[in-house]
Design an enzyme around this catalytic site. Structure first.
Site, mmCIF file in Angstrom:
data_model
loop_
_atom_site.group_PDB
_atom_site.id
_atom_site.type_symbol
_atom_site.label_atom_id
_atom_site.label_comp_id
_atom_site.label_asym_id
_atom_site.label_seq_id
_atom_site.Cartn_x
_atom_site.Cartn_y
_atom_site.Cartn_z
ATOM 1 N N ALA A 221 -33.336 -22.204 -16.733
ATOM 2 C CA ALA A 221 -33.972 -23.034 -17.771
ATOM 3 C C ALA A 221 -35.404 -23.391 -17.367
ATOM 4 O O ALA A 221 -35.692 -23.528 -16.177
ATOM 5 C CB ALA A 221 -33.146 -24.298 -17.998
ATOM 6 N N GLY B 284 -36.279 -21.031 -19.571
ATOM 7 C CA GLY B 284 -36.141 -19.673 -20.068
ATOM 8 C C GLY B 284 -37.369 -18.797 -19.962
ATOM 9 O O GLY B 284 -37.335 -17.639 -20.385
ATOM 10 N N SER B 285 -38.453 -19.300 -19.400
ATOM 11 C CA SER B 285 -39.676 -18.500 -19.345
ATOM 12 C C SER B 285 -39.465 -17.207 -18.573
ATOM 13 O O SER B 285 -39.877 -16.127 -19.024
ATOM 14 C CB SER B 285 -40.815 -19.310 -18.720
ATOM 15 O OG SER B 285 -40.477 -19.761 -17.426
ATOM 16 N N GLU C 14 -27.846 -21.890 -15.318
ATOM 17 C CA GLU C 14 -28.550 -23.172 -15.260
ATOM 18 C C GLU C 14 -27.564 -24.265 -14.876
ATOM 19 O O GLU C 14 -26.538 -24.439 -15.530
ATOM 20 C CB GLU C 14 -29.216 -23.496 -16.596
ATOM 21 C CG GLU C 14 -29.903 -24.845 -16.643
ATOM 22 C CD GLU C 14 -30.869 -25.065 -15.488
ATOM 23 O OE1 GLU C 14 -30.834 -26.162 -14.893
ATOM 24 O OE2 GLU C 14 -31.659 -24.139 -15.172
ATOM 25 N N ASP D 139 -23.389 -24.525 -10.272
ATOM 26 C CA ASP D 139 -24.202 -24.642 -9.073
ATOM 27 C C ASP D 139 -24.454 -23.219 -8.573
ATOM 28 O O ASP D 139 -23.518 -22.432 -8.410
ATOM 29 C CB ASP D 139 -23.430 -25.463 -8.027
ATOM 30 C CG ASP D 139 -24.237 -25.741 -6.776
ATOM 31 O OD1 ASP D 139 -24.893 -24.812 -6.268
ATOM 32 O OD2 ASP D 139 -24.196 -26.883 -6.272
ATOM 33 N N CYS E 17 -42.291 -23.616 -6.936
ATOM 34 C CA CYS E 17 -43.572 -24.159 -7.405
ATOM 35 C C CYS E 17 -44.006 -25.277 -6.470
ATOM 36 O O CYS E 17 -44.552 -26.290 -6.897
ATOM 37 C CB CYS E 17 -43.483 -24.642 -8.852
ATOM 38 S SG CYS E 17 -42.254 -25.933 -9.142
#
Length: 480
Positions: free
Chosen positions: A128, A130-131, A150, A177, A248
């Site tokens: 999620a 979803g990109s 997800e 998980d 990130c």
């Protein structure tokens, strides 16, 4: 706690960054980059439209589009009408022709497909919103099978909505998980993307308060979870397969050290695939190991880390799970029934190839990708493929997601709406066209993209747009 403009950068965090940052980069540039607004970026959805056709279509709008060097479908975007019209309310976004995606988040999927081969079975462990799943599906051209998992229940619905809007039919959704897959699906995938949950140190340009509660201890706790996730993903990967690990965030503990942990654990079964040649200019972010450690000042984007690994040999399997999946509630359609569905679908303009198979649950007709079949009974799927139709009064009630995924652009049976009529459609209202189509059930289109299926009632087209997707406020007003 150091405050730089509106951005919160704790002193302890800056100390960690000084240690993590290579000698060629300056801390002043890092701090300055963190204070700049993040550039908006989009990715053209080539399942709906080619990049060239998209650029030609939006040329009259005056959008300034700058190519993202690591993604041929990606562009940074600047718009004069940004305040008047949200990017998500443009016609092209509503019909799935592009996805709003941060440029650096396009890197992991670019790395996954760096060798030019198309894997048949892919897992996106933390999918999620979803990109990356939609980016993978486009590169797979809707073929093969993607398991998109997800863990957060609240985000699964958003994930499905984005997959549906983009016209994707080769995805199965799970809600687990991510640590379960190594035992549940050992060596089942040709490629796996683990964009791991992380401390988010790279997203401060999007969220100035992202680091307000940052601490070195939280980094270490997250890294422990990441190691369990990457170990599970590695077990689920088939020998010869590719694993991309990304975050990130920017600290070494969650990035280089997590990958080194896997290399040390399976020294005879894993190798690093350098990302040096991923795109022109990749060397600016390349580590000595061949990873990409993207600090925000390098490419003027979010901070990111990407590593690409190959599994060179099998490893000892994890203990088999003891849970029961439960009976699969679908049955494949018999040949005669399938032929009837195919013939009826063609009459309204819906077609698919042999890589999709017809299954039934009660009165629901579904299309599942062939490559999904081996996974039946191994884990529980929230949903798979697309719901094609419901059996209704000896006929079929075609579903919105099927129309969006299967009608295609320039459908010969499509009925093109004007811009005003298309806006009414997205607002959930019936449309009163100047000329009425001949068919009772008709695919309505705008910019030659399917918007949904309407039913002719006299001189109006009855709207079937799902209520949860209905849009209010300002919608597209650009020239068409």
């Amino acid at each position: 706690m150091a405050q730089f403009g509106s951005v919160c950068l704790p002193e302890a965090f800056l100390d960690v960054m000084r240690e993590a940052m290579p000698a060629g980069l300056a801390m002043d540039d890092f701090i300055a980059a963190c204070q700049r607004p993040l550039r908006r970026s989009i990715r053209v959805n080539t399942l709906k439209i080619s990049v060239d056709a998209f650029l030609a279509q939006v040329a009259p709008y005056g959008w300034q589009l700058t190519p993202v060097p690591w993604c041929p479908e990606g562009f940074w975007i600047e718009r004069d009408d940004e305040d008047a019209l949200p990017l998500g309310s443009t016609a092209e976004h509503l019909s799935g022709q592009f996805y709003i995606q941060e440029a650096s988040s396009m890197l992991p999927v670019a790395a996954l497909f760096a060798d030019g081969n198309t894997p048949a079975r892919v897992m996106d462990v933390a999918a999620a919103p979803g990109s990356k799943t939609t980016q993978i599906a486009a590169l797979m051209q809707n073929q093969g099978f993607i398991l998109a998992n997800e863990y957060s229940a609240s985000r699964v619905k958003v994930l499905h909505a984005n997959i549906s809007r983009c016209g994707i039919h080769n995805v199965g959704l799970t809600h687990f998980d991510g640590r379960v897959f190594g035992a549940a699906l050992p060596e089942q995938f040709d490629a796996i993307l683990l964009d791991a949950p992380c401390s988010g140190e790279g997203v401060v340009r999007k969220d100035p308060d992202a680091l307000r509660n940052w601490s070195p201890q939280s980094d270490q706790e997250i890294a422990a979870t990441q190691r369990e996730l990457i170990d599970s993903a590695f077990h689920a990967l088939a020998p010869g397969g590719t694993l991309v690990y990304s975050t990130c965030t920017l600290n070494r503990e969650e990035n280089q050290e997590t990958v080194r942990w896997l290399l040390a654990r399976y020294p005879q079964a894993v190798e690093v695939l350098s990302l040096e040649a991923l795109f022109p200019g990749a060397d600016a972010a390349l580590t000595e190991e061949g990873f990409l450690h993207v600090f925000p000042q390098i490419y003027d984007c979010e901070g990111f880390f990407v590593a690409r690994l190959r599994k060179t040999a099998s490893v000892e399997p994890l203990p088999a799970p003891t849970y029961k999946v439960g009976a699969f509630p679908f049955t494949p359609l018999k040949t005669r029934e399938a032929q009837a569905v195919i013939a009826a679908a063609r009459k309204v303009g819906l077609e698919w190839d042999e890589t999709l198979e017809l299954w039934q649950r009660d009165k629901e007709i579904w299309l599942f990708p062939q490559a999904f079949t081996p996974f039946i009974g191994k884990v529980r799927f929230s949903r798979t493929g697309i719901r094609l139709a419901e059996i209704h009064n000896k006929g079929y009630r075609w579903q919105h997601e099927a129309v969006v995924a299967l009608a295609g652009s320039d459908n010969p049976l499509g009925f093109e709406l004007s811009a005003e009529e298309a806006q009414e459609w997205y607002r959930g209202r019936d449309v009163w066209p100047q000329t009425v189509p001949d068919a009772d059930d008709v695919i309505v289109t705008f910019q030659h993209q399917p918007l949904g299926l309407a039913k002719k009632v006299g001189s109006r087209l009855k709207n079937s747009y799902p209520r949860e997707l209905v849009r209010d406020g300002v919608l597209f007003s650009a020239p068409v």
